[in-house]
Design a protein around this motif. Structure first.
Motif, PDB file in Angstrom:
ATOM      1  N   LYS A  14       0.829  -1.203   0.000  1.00 48.13           N
ATOM      2  CA  LYS A  14       0.000   0.000   0.000  1.00 48.13           C
ATOM      3  C   LYS A  14       0.864   1.255   0.000  1.00 48.13           C
ATOM      4  CE  LYS A  14      -3.761   2.245   2.532  1.00 48.13           C
ATOM      5  NZ  LYS A  14      -4.649   2.162   3.716  1.00 48.13           N
ATOM      6  N   LYS A  15       1.908   1.257   0.848  1.00 44.69           N
ATOM      7  CA  LYS A  15       2.800   2.413   0.912  1.00 44.69           C
ATOM      8  C   LYS A  15       3.537   2.617  -0.410  1.00 44.69           C
ATOM      9  CE  LYS A  15       3.614   2.328   5.920  1.00 44.69           C
ATOM     10  NZ  LYS A  15       4.635   2.160   6.993  1.00 44.69           N
ATOM     11  N   LEU A  16       4.045   1.510  -0.977  1.00 44.20           N
ATOM     12  CA  LEU A  16       4.743   1.600  -2.261  1.00 44.20           C
ATOM     13  C   LEU A  16       3.806   2.078  -3.369  1.00 44.20           C
ATOM     14  CD1 LEU A  16       6.922  -1.665  -2.196  1.00 44.20           C
ATOM     15  CD2 LEU A  16       7.729   0.691  -1.992  1.00 44.20           C
ATOM     16  N   ARG A  17       2.570   1.595  -3.339  1.00 43.49           N
ATOM     17  CA  ARG A  17       1.599   1.980  -4.364  1.00 43.49           C
ATOM     18  C   ARG A  17       1.303   3.472  -4.298  1.00 43.49           C
ATOM     19  NH1 ARG A  17      -1.411  -2.109  -3.809  1.00 43.49           N
ATOM     20  NH2 ARG A  17      -2.877  -1.284  -2.262  1.00 43.49           N
ATOM     21  N   ILE A  18       1.199   4.006  -3.081  1.00 39.27           N
ATOM     22  CA  ILE A  18       0.937   5.433  -2.908  1.00 39.27           C
ATOM     23  C   ILE A  18       2.105   6.257  -3.438  1.00 39.27           C
ATOM     24  CG2 ILE A  18       0.636   7.255  -1.192  1.00 39.27           C
ATOM     25  CD1 ILE A  18      -0.930   5.247   0.498  1.00 39.27           C
ATOM     26  N   ILE A  19       3.313   5.796  -3.170  1.00 37.18           N
ATOM     27  CA  ILE A  19       4.510   6.531  -3.594  1.00 37.18           C
ATOM     28  C   ILE A  19       4.702   6.446  -5.105  1.00 37.18           C
ATOM     29  CG2 ILE A  19       7.029   6.608  -3.468  1.00 37.18           C
ATOM     30  CD1 ILE A  19       6.797   5.662  -0.574  1.00 37.18           C
ATOM     31  N   ILE A  20       4.568   5.237  -5.668  1.00 38.40           N
ATOM     32  CA  ILE A  20       4.914   5.018  -7.074  1.00 38.40           C
ATOM     33  C   ILE A  20       3.807   5.441  -8.030  1.00 38.40           C
ATOM     34  CG2 ILE A  20       5.466   3.230  -8.780  1.00 38.40           C
ATOM     35  CD1 ILE A  20       7.017   1.786  -6.654  1.00 38.40           C
ATOM     36  N   PHE A  21       2.562   5.159  -7.669  1.00 37.29           N
ATOM     37  CA  PHE A  21       1.459   5.449  -8.577  1.00 37.29           C
ATOM     38  C   PHE A  21       0.724   6.746  -8.252  1.00 37.29           C
ATOM     39  CE2 PHE A  21       1.962   0.861  -9.104  1.00 37.29           C
ATOM     40  CZ  PHE A  21       1.900   0.746 -10.497  1.00 37.29           C
ATOM     41  N   GLY A  22       1.034   7.343  -7.121  1.00 36.96           N
ATOM     42  CA  GLY A  22       0.339   8.562  -6.729  1.00 36.96           C
ATOM     43  C   GLY A  22       1.252   9.769  -6.742  1.00 36.96           C
ATOM     44  N   THR A  23       0.630  10.942  -6.844  1.00 35.80           N
ATOM     45  CA  THR A  23       1.393  12.191  -6.797  1.00 35.80           C
ATOM     46  C   THR A  23       0.826  13.155  -5.746  1.00 35.80           C
ATOM     47  OG1 THR A  23      -0.022  13.142  -8.531  1.00 35.80           O
ATOM     48  CG2 THR A  23       2.008  12.041  -9.234  1.00 35.80           C
ATOM     49  N   ASP A  24      -0.029  12.650  -4.881  1.00 39.71           N
ATOM     50  CA  ASP A  24      -0.671  13.506  -3.884  1.00 39.71           C
ATOM     51  C   ASP A  24       0.126  13.625  -2.591  1.00 39.71           C
ATOM     52  OD1 ASP A  24      -2.792  13.911  -5.614  1.00 39.71           O
ATOM     53  OD2 ASP A  24      -3.865  12.142  -4.887  1.00 39.71           O
ATOM     54  N   THR A  25       1.209  12.872  -2.485  1.00 36.64           N
ATOM     55  CA  THR A  25       2.044  12.931  -1.293  1.00 36.64           C
ATOM     56  C   THR A  25       3.418  13.483  -1.659  1.00 36.64           C
ATOM     57  OG1 THR A  25       2.890  10.686  -1.601  1.00 36.64           O
ATOM     58  CG2 THR A  25       0.848  10.921  -0.343  1.00 36.64           C
ATOM     59  N   ILE A  79       8.966  -3.374  -9.035  1.00 37.01           N
ATOM     60  CA  ILE A  79       8.224  -2.883  -7.875  1.00 37.01           C
ATOM     61  C   ILE A  79       6.813  -2.474  -8.281  1.00 37.01           C
ATOM     62  CG2 ILE A  79       8.130  -1.065  -6.117  1.00 37.01           C
ATOM     63  CD1 ILE A  79      11.178  -1.077  -6.096  1.00 37.01           C
ATOM     64  N   ARG A  80       6.676  -1.881  -9.467  1.00 38.86           N
ATOM     65  CA  ARG A  80       5.339  -1.504  -9.950  1.00 38.86           C
ATOM     66  C   ARG A  80       4.461  -2.744 -10.093  1.00 38.86           C
ATOM     67  NH1 ARG A  80       4.496   3.663 -11.915  1.00 38.86           N
ATOM     68  NH2 ARG A  80       6.371   4.965 -12.109  1.00 38.86           N
ATOM     69  N   ILE A  81       5.032  -3.812 -10.656  1.00 35.91           N
ATOM     70  CA  ILE A  81       4.276  -5.058 -10.796  1.00 35.91           C
ATOM     71  C   ILE A  81       3.931  -5.621  -9.422  1.00 35.91           C
ATOM     72  CG2 ILE A  81       4.418  -7.465 -11.540  1.00 35.91           C
ATOM     73  CD1 ILE A  81       3.958  -5.660 -13.860  1.00 35.91           C
ATOM     74  N   TYR A  82       4.885  -5.531  -8.493  1.00 41.13           N
ATOM     75  CA  TYR A  82       4.705  -6.106  -7.149  1.00 41.13           C
ATOM     76  C   TYR A  82       3.599  -5.411  -6.382  1.00 41.13           C
ATOM     77  CZ  TYR A  82       5.701  -6.889  -2.182  1.00 41.13           C
ATOM     78  OH  TYR A  82       5.589  -7.157  -0.843  1.00 41.13           O
ATOM     79  N   CYS A  83       3.564  -4.083  -6.421  1.00 37.66           N
ATOM     80  CA  CYS A  83       2.636  -3.350  -5.565  1.00 37.66           C
ATOM     81  C   CYS A  83       1.360  -2.914  -6.274  1.00 37.66           C
ATOM     82  CB  CYS A  83       3.316  -2.125  -4.948  1.00 37.66           C
ATOM     83  SG  CYS A  83       3.711  -0.833  -6.142  1.00 37.66           S
ATOM     84  N   SER A  84       1.269  -3.172  -7.576  1.00 38.63           N
ATOM     85  CA  SER A  84       0.082  -2.751  -8.310  1.00 38.63           C
ATOM     86  C   SER A  84      -1.146  -3.529  -7.849  1.00 38.63           C
ATOM     87  CB  SER A  84       0.286  -2.948  -9.815  1.00 38.63           C
ATOM     88  OG  SER A  84      -0.890  -2.620 -10.524  1.00 38.63           O
ATOM     89  N   ALA A  85      -2.263  -2.810  -7.713  1.00 44.97           N
ATOM     90  CA  ALA A  85      -3.508  -3.463  -7.318  1.00 44.97           C
ATOM     91  C   ALA A  85      -4.090  -4.291  -8.462  1.00 44.97           C
ATOM     92  CB  ALA A  85      -4.520  -2.416  -6.858  1.00 44.97           C
ATOM     93  N   HIS A  86      -3.774  -3.899  -9.680  1.00 50.59           N
ATOM     94  CA  HIS A  86      -4.235  -4.626 -10.870  1.00 50.59           C
ATOM     95  C   HIS A  86      -3.025  -4.857 -11.775  1.00 50.59           C
ATOM     96  CE1 HIS A  86      -8.326  -3.706  -9.553  1.00 50.59           C
ATOM     97  NE2 HIS A  86      -7.936  -2.450  -9.399  1.00 50.59           N
TER      98      HIS A  86
END
Length: 278
Positions: A14-25, A79-86
């Motif tokens: 979840k933390k990795l997904r927020i960092i890698i796929f998000g720009t709100d933090t 890492i993107r593959i690992y933490c991706s929800a889909h």
């Protein structure tokens, strides 16, 4: 795996997904900005590597740096593959395919020398700058242009088909008039000359020598100038129509302006609230 370990892994994803796929933090923004800088540096190295003087002096260092960036991008993709929800959805998306293609050339170069120059594909990853710099609102303008191009595709195809027929006829005539002795050794060669002439490029590597051939060449040039603006006119007309489709006829009660965006709630001239459509 025990439940605490599973929970810890889920929290990590979840933390990795927020960092890698998000720009709100802040961490997400810094990650994307660092990624863009790495992409720019990597593409710059590929460009510099093609300069013989730079390659002769710094080729070894460039090769090492290219592999460092390749390892970084490979880890990032994993890492993107690992933490991706889909995962499969990401892997088959535009960004997922580009991310994969950006690392493959370095590994292919181990078996096929020269393949590493296709690392220039990494420049496509800079499309992420729209997401990082909050420029997604400009994509609607790109969608408008894309729709206009799709709407005009049949007209443009018909235009190019007609031009192709004209080119074939002129090429056959030039082949018969000039012949191999003047450089028109075959109809495909004549087609090359006709395309170069009708597009007003004029390389000059093949030129007609006979008076009749020169007259046909002059006619070909005039035809080129006559038709060169047609595709632009077709696309411009479609863009104008597409812009019209994105406007409505609501009239501002304050300044009486019409032609607002369909989703507009306020007048873009005076700022007054627009009335809802019945």
């Amino acid at each position: 795996m025990s439940q605490p370990q599973a929970d810890a892994e889920s929290e990590l994803k979840k933390k990795l997904r927020i960092i890698i796929f998000g720009t709100d933090t802040p961490a997400g923004r810094w990650f994307d900005l660092a990624l863009i800088l790495c992409i720019i540096a990597s593409v710059t190295l590929v460009l510099l590597d093609t300069v013989s003087s730079i390659n002769a002096r710094w080729g070894g260092l460039i090769h090492v740096l290219e592999w460092i960036f390749t390892v970084i991008f490979t880890l990032e993709y994993g890492i993107r593959i690992y933490c991706s929800a889909h995962r499969w959805q990401y892997a088959h998306s535009f960004y997922g395919i580009v991310d994969l293609l950006s690392v493959l050339p370095s590994y292919l170069a181990l078996f096929f020398p020269g393949a590493n120059f296709t690392l220039i594909i990494r420049v496509l990853r800079l499309f992420r700058i729209f997401r990082v710099l909050k420029l997604l609102r400009y994509l609607s303008e790109g969608n408008l242009l894309l729709k206009a191009m799709m709407q005009s595709s049949r007209k443009v195809f018909l235009f190019f088909f007609s031009v192709s027929l004209i080119i074939m006829v002129l090429s056959a005539i030039m082949y018969m008039v000039e012949g191999p002795e003047n450089g028109f050794s075959s109809i495909p060669k004549s087609i090359y000359w006709t395309i170069v002439t009708i597009t007003t490029v004029g390389y000059g590597d093949i030129t007609p020598k006979t008076e009749l051939g020169q007259a046909i060449a002059a006619l070909t040039m005039l035809i080129g100038y006559s038709i060169i603006a047609i595709p632009t006119g077709i696309l411009t007309a479609e863009i104008s129509q597409e812009i019209g489709r994105h406007r409505d006829l609501r009239r501002c009660s304050n300044c009486l302006k019409t032609g607002h965006d369909q989703d507009a709630e306020y007048c873009n001239k005076c700022g007054s609230e627009l009335q809802k459509e019945p």
